[in-house]
Design a protein around this motif. Structure first.
Motif, PDB file in Angstrom:
ATOM      1  N   ASN A 110      -9.638 -43.552   3.127  1.00  0.00           N
ATOM      2  CA  ASN A 110     -10.413 -43.157   4.301  1.00  0.00           C
ATOM      3  C   ASN A 110     -11.874 -43.566   4.162  1.00  0.00           C
ATOM      4  OD1 ASN A 110      -8.202 -42.026   5.589  1.00  0.00           O
ATOM      5  ND2 ASN A 110      -8.573 -39.970   4.774  1.00  0.00           N
ATOM      6  N   THR A 111     -12.421 -43.376   2.962  1.00  0.00           N
ATOM      7  CA  THR A 111     -13.807 -43.764   2.719  1.00  0.00           C
ATOM      8  C   THR A 111     -13.984 -45.264   2.891  1.00  0.00           C
ATOM      9  OG1 THR A 111     -14.119 -41.930   1.160  1.00  0.00           O
ATOM     10  CG2 THR A 111     -15.668 -43.768   1.018  1.00  0.00           C
ATOM     11  N   ALA A 112     -13.030 -46.039   2.380  1.00  0.00           N
ATOM     12  CA  ALA A 112     -13.107 -47.499   2.513  1.00  0.00           C
ATOM     13  C   ALA A 112     -13.056 -47.912   3.982  1.00  0.00           C
ATOM     14  CB  ALA A 112     -11.970 -48.162   1.734  1.00  0.00           C
ATOM     15  N   ARG A 113     -12.169 -47.254   4.768  1.00  0.00           N
ATOM     16  CA  ARG A 113     -12.083 -47.584   6.189  1.00  0.00           C
ATOM     17  C   ARG A 113     -13.376 -47.214   6.912  1.00  0.00           C
ATOM     18  NH1 ARG A 113      -6.591 -45.975   5.623  1.00  0.00           N
ATOM     19  NH2 ARG A 113      -7.131 -43.818   6.115  1.00  0.00           N
ATOM     20  N   ASN A 114     -13.918 -46.047   6.585  1.00  0.00           N
ATOM     21  CA  ASN A 114     -15.170 -45.624   7.218  1.00  0.00           C
ATOM     22  C   ASN A 114     -16.312 -46.576   6.867  1.00  0.00           C
ATOM     23  OD1 ASN A 114     -13.872 -43.405   8.330  1.00  0.00           O
ATOM     24  ND2 ASN A 114     -14.442 -42.021   6.668  1.00  0.00           N
ATOM     25  N   LEU A 115     -16.359 -46.991   5.602  1.00  0.00           N
ATOM     26  CA  LEU A 115     -17.407 -47.915   5.171  1.00  0.00           C
ATOM     27  C   LEU A 115     -17.280 -49.242   5.903  1.00  0.00           C
ATOM     28  CD1 LEU A 115     -19.765 -48.621   3.320  1.00  0.00           C
ATOM     29  CD2 LEU A 115     -18.107 -49.252   1.545  1.00  0.00           C
ATOM     30  N   GLU A 116     -16.045 -49.716   6.072  1.00  0.00           N
ATOM     31  CA  GLU A 116     -15.826 -50.982   6.778  1.00  0.00           C
ATOM     32  C   GLU A 116     -16.264 -50.858   8.236  1.00  0.00           C
ATOM     33  OE1 GLU A 116     -15.117 -54.894   6.735  1.00  0.00           O
ATOM     34  OE2 GLU A 116     -14.871 -53.556   5.004  1.00  0.00           O
ATOM     35  N   ALA A 117     -15.995 -49.691   8.838  1.00  0.00           N
ATOM     36  CA  ALA A 117     -16.408 -49.467  10.228  1.00  0.00           C
ATOM     37  C   ALA A 117     -17.933 -49.465  10.339  1.00  0.00           C
ATOM     38  CB  ALA A 117     -15.832 -48.147  10.739  1.00  0.00           C
ATOM     39  N   VAL A 118     -18.612 -48.826   9.370  1.00  0.00           N
ATOM     40  CA  VAL A 118     -20.076 -48.801   9.377  1.00  0.00           C
ATOM     41  C   VAL A 118     -20.641 -50.212   9.211  1.00  0.00           C
ATOM     42  CG1 VAL A 118     -22.108 -48.021   8.087  1.00  0.00           C
ATOM     43  CG2 VAL A 118     -20.254 -46.422   8.569  1.00  0.00           C
ATOM     44  N   LYS A 119     -20.036 -50.997   8.308  1.00  0.00           N
ATOM     45  CA  LYS A 119     -20.495 -52.374   8.092  1.00  0.00           C
ATOM     46  C   LYS A 119     -20.336 -53.198   9.369  1.00  0.00           C
ATOM     47  CE  LYS A 119     -19.105 -54.421   4.355  1.00  0.00           C
ATOM     48  NZ  LYS A 119     -18.184 -54.864   3.273  1.00  0.00           N
ATOM     49  N   THR A 120     -19.206 -53.001  10.064  1.00  0.00           N
ATOM     50  CA  THR A 120     -18.967 -53.746  11.307  1.00  0.00           C
ATOM     51  C   THR A 120     -19.991 -53.354  12.370  1.00  0.00           C
ATOM     52  OG1 THR A 120     -16.591 -53.888  10.838  1.00  0.00           O
ATOM     53  CG2 THR A 120     -17.279 -54.218  13.114  1.00  0.00           C
ATOM     54  N   GLN A 121     -20.240 -52.053  12.506  1.00  0.00           N
ATOM     55  CA  GLN A 121     -21.221 -51.587  13.481  1.00  0.00           C
ATOM     56  C   GLN A 121     -22.622 -52.111  13.159  1.00  0.00           C
ATOM     57  OE1 GLN A 121     -20.825 -47.332  13.385  1.00  0.00           O
ATOM     58  NE2 GLN A 121     -18.842 -47.326  14.422  1.00  0.00           N
ATOM     59  N   HIS A 122     -22.961 -52.123  11.872  1.00  0.00           N
ATOM     60  CA  HIS A 122     -24.283 -52.616  11.462  1.00  0.00           C
ATOM     61  C   HIS A 122     -24.413 -54.109  11.776  1.00  0.00           C
ATOM     62  CE1 HIS A 122     -27.998 -53.001   9.210  1.00  0.00           C
ATOM     63  NE2 HIS A 122     -27.476 -53.989   8.514  1.00  0.00           N
ATOM     64  N   ALA A 123     -23.360 -54.867  11.492  1.00  0.00           N
ATOM     65  CA  ALA A 123     -23.396 -56.308  11.766  1.00  0.00           C
ATOM     66  C   ALA A 123     -23.551 -56.566  13.267  1.00  0.00           C
ATOM     67  CB  ALA A 123     -22.122 -56.973  11.239  1.00  0.00           C
ATOM     68  N   GLN A 124     -22.860 -55.781  14.094  1.00  0.00           N
ATOM     69  CA  GLN A 124     -22.991 -55.925  15.545  1.00  0.00           C
ATOM     70  C   GLN A 124     -24.419 -55.610  15.991  1.00  0.00           C
ATOM     71  OE1 GLN A 124     -19.917 -53.280  16.915  1.00  0.00           O
ATOM     72  NE2 GLN A 124     -18.300 -54.819  16.753  1.00  0.00           N
ATOM     73  N   TRP A 125     -24.995 -54.545  15.409  1.00  0.00           N
ATOM     74  CA  TRP A 125     -26.362 -54.172  15.756  1.00  0.00           C
ATOM     75  C   TRP A 125     -27.344 -55.278  15.373  1.00  0.00           C
ATOM     76  CZ3 TRP A 125     -30.642 -53.325  12.554  1.00  0.00           C
ATOM     77  CH2 TRP A 125     -31.758 -52.786  13.195  1.00  0.00           C
ATOM     78  N   VAL A 126     -27.181 -55.867  14.187  1.00  0.00           N
ATOM     79  CA  VAL A 126     -28.058 -56.953  13.744  1.00  0.00           C
ATOM     80  C   VAL A 126     -27.931 -58.143  14.680  1.00  0.00           C
ATOM     81  CG1 VAL A 126     -28.455 -58.650  11.911  1.00  0.00           C
ATOM     82  CG2 VAL A 126     -28.100 -56.246  11.320  1.00  0.00           C
ATOM     83  N   ASN A 127     -26.695 -58.492  15.056  1.00  0.00           N
ATOM     84  CA  ASN A 127     -26.491 -59.636  15.956  1.00  0.00           C
ATOM     85  C   ASN A 127     -27.170 -59.405  17.309  1.00  0.00           C
ATOM     86  OD1 ASN A 127     -24.990 -61.030  14.047  1.00  0.00           O
ATOM     87  ND2 ASN A 127     -23.024 -60.245  14.784  1.00  0.00           N
ATOM     88  N   GLN A 128     -27.036 -58.186  17.830  1.00  0.00           N
ATOM     89  CA  GLN A 128     -27.682 -57.877  19.107  1.00  0.00           C
ATOM     90  C   GLN A 128     -29.202 -57.941  18.988  1.00  0.00           C
ATOM     91  OE1 GLN A 128     -26.075 -54.030  20.036  1.00  0.00           O
ATOM     92  NE2 GLN A 128     -24.044 -54.832  20.599  1.00  0.00           N
TER      93      GLN A 128
END
Length: 223
Positions: A110-128
């Motif tokens: 669960n922690t790994a999935r949550n971390l991956e979700a946070v990384k994806t959200q952060h990458a989207q924010w950086v791209n925007q």
């Protein structure tokens, strides 16, 4: 004196009480021994339990299993209660450790999935943020210092138009007509200047260098 035995009619609760002497069917293998079982904490279907089965034969190691009621049959047992008493605490500790490991594994997943979700959200924010920064820089006609700043911060710079000069090697077959006594003479009189001139006439672009050429064949012009 015997250990407590669940009713073989199947009316007793499942999982069975710790220390019930059972036969557990795993595929074609039947395991007999005392069972310590708990409801399955991680995954599995309804009615599935985690259990450790301790064989009455001391030479056989305890086994961890995940089973349903249909796989477990309580048996009349004739092994002294003292034998179960010697392994009861160990069996319970083994099962507890096994279940704790399952929970820890689930929490890690669960922690790994949550971390991956946070990384994806952060990458989207950086791209925007980068896209908005590029638009703002273009609208305000910022110079190359903006791109230098972006590069220093490890962020993508703006796209720009580039002129690329390419050196390409191509294969052409040219037809040159020369007057000669034979095919071999015609081949011999062809020079680099002849080939270069013919290419200039064909391509119409003087900006090229002739590196290699060779005569493929020669034949009499019948026209």
């Amino acid at each position: 004196m015997t250990a407590a035995v669940a009713d073989s009619s199947g009316t007793s609760s499942f999982p069975y009480p710790d220390g019930t002497y059972v036969s557990v069917q795993i595929g074609e293998t039947s395991i007999k021994g005392w069972i310590v079982s708990r409801p399955l904490l991680v995954g599995g279907g309804k009615g599935l339990v985690s259990a450790v089965v301790v064989p009455s034969n001391p030479d056989k190691a305890p086994m961890f299993v995940e089973v349903t009621r249909e796989q477990v049959t309580p048996l009349e047992q004739h092994v002294a209660l003292a034998s179960w008493s010697r392994v009861e605490k160990v069996a319970q500790l083994l099962l507890t450790a096994h279940l704790d490991a399952q929970v820890a594994q689930l929490e890690c997943a669960n922690t790994a999935r949550n971390l991956e979700a946070v990384k994806t959200q952060h990458a989207q924010w950086v791209n925007q943020l980068v896209e908005a920064s590029h638009r703002w820089a273009n609208e305000n006609e910022l110079c190359g210092q903006f791109d230098e700043f972006m590069e220093e911060q490890g962020l993508p710079t703006r796209n720009a138009d580039y002129v690329i000069e390419v050196s390409a090697t191509i294969g052409l077959r040219l037809r040159l007509t020369r007057t000669a006594r034979s095919e071999s003479d015609a081949e011999d009189i062809i020079s680099s200047e002849d080939v270069d001139e013919e290419l200039q006439d064909m391509i119409g672009h003087p900006d090229f260098d002739l590196h290699e050429w060779r005569v493929v064949s020669a034949a009499k012009d019948e026209h």
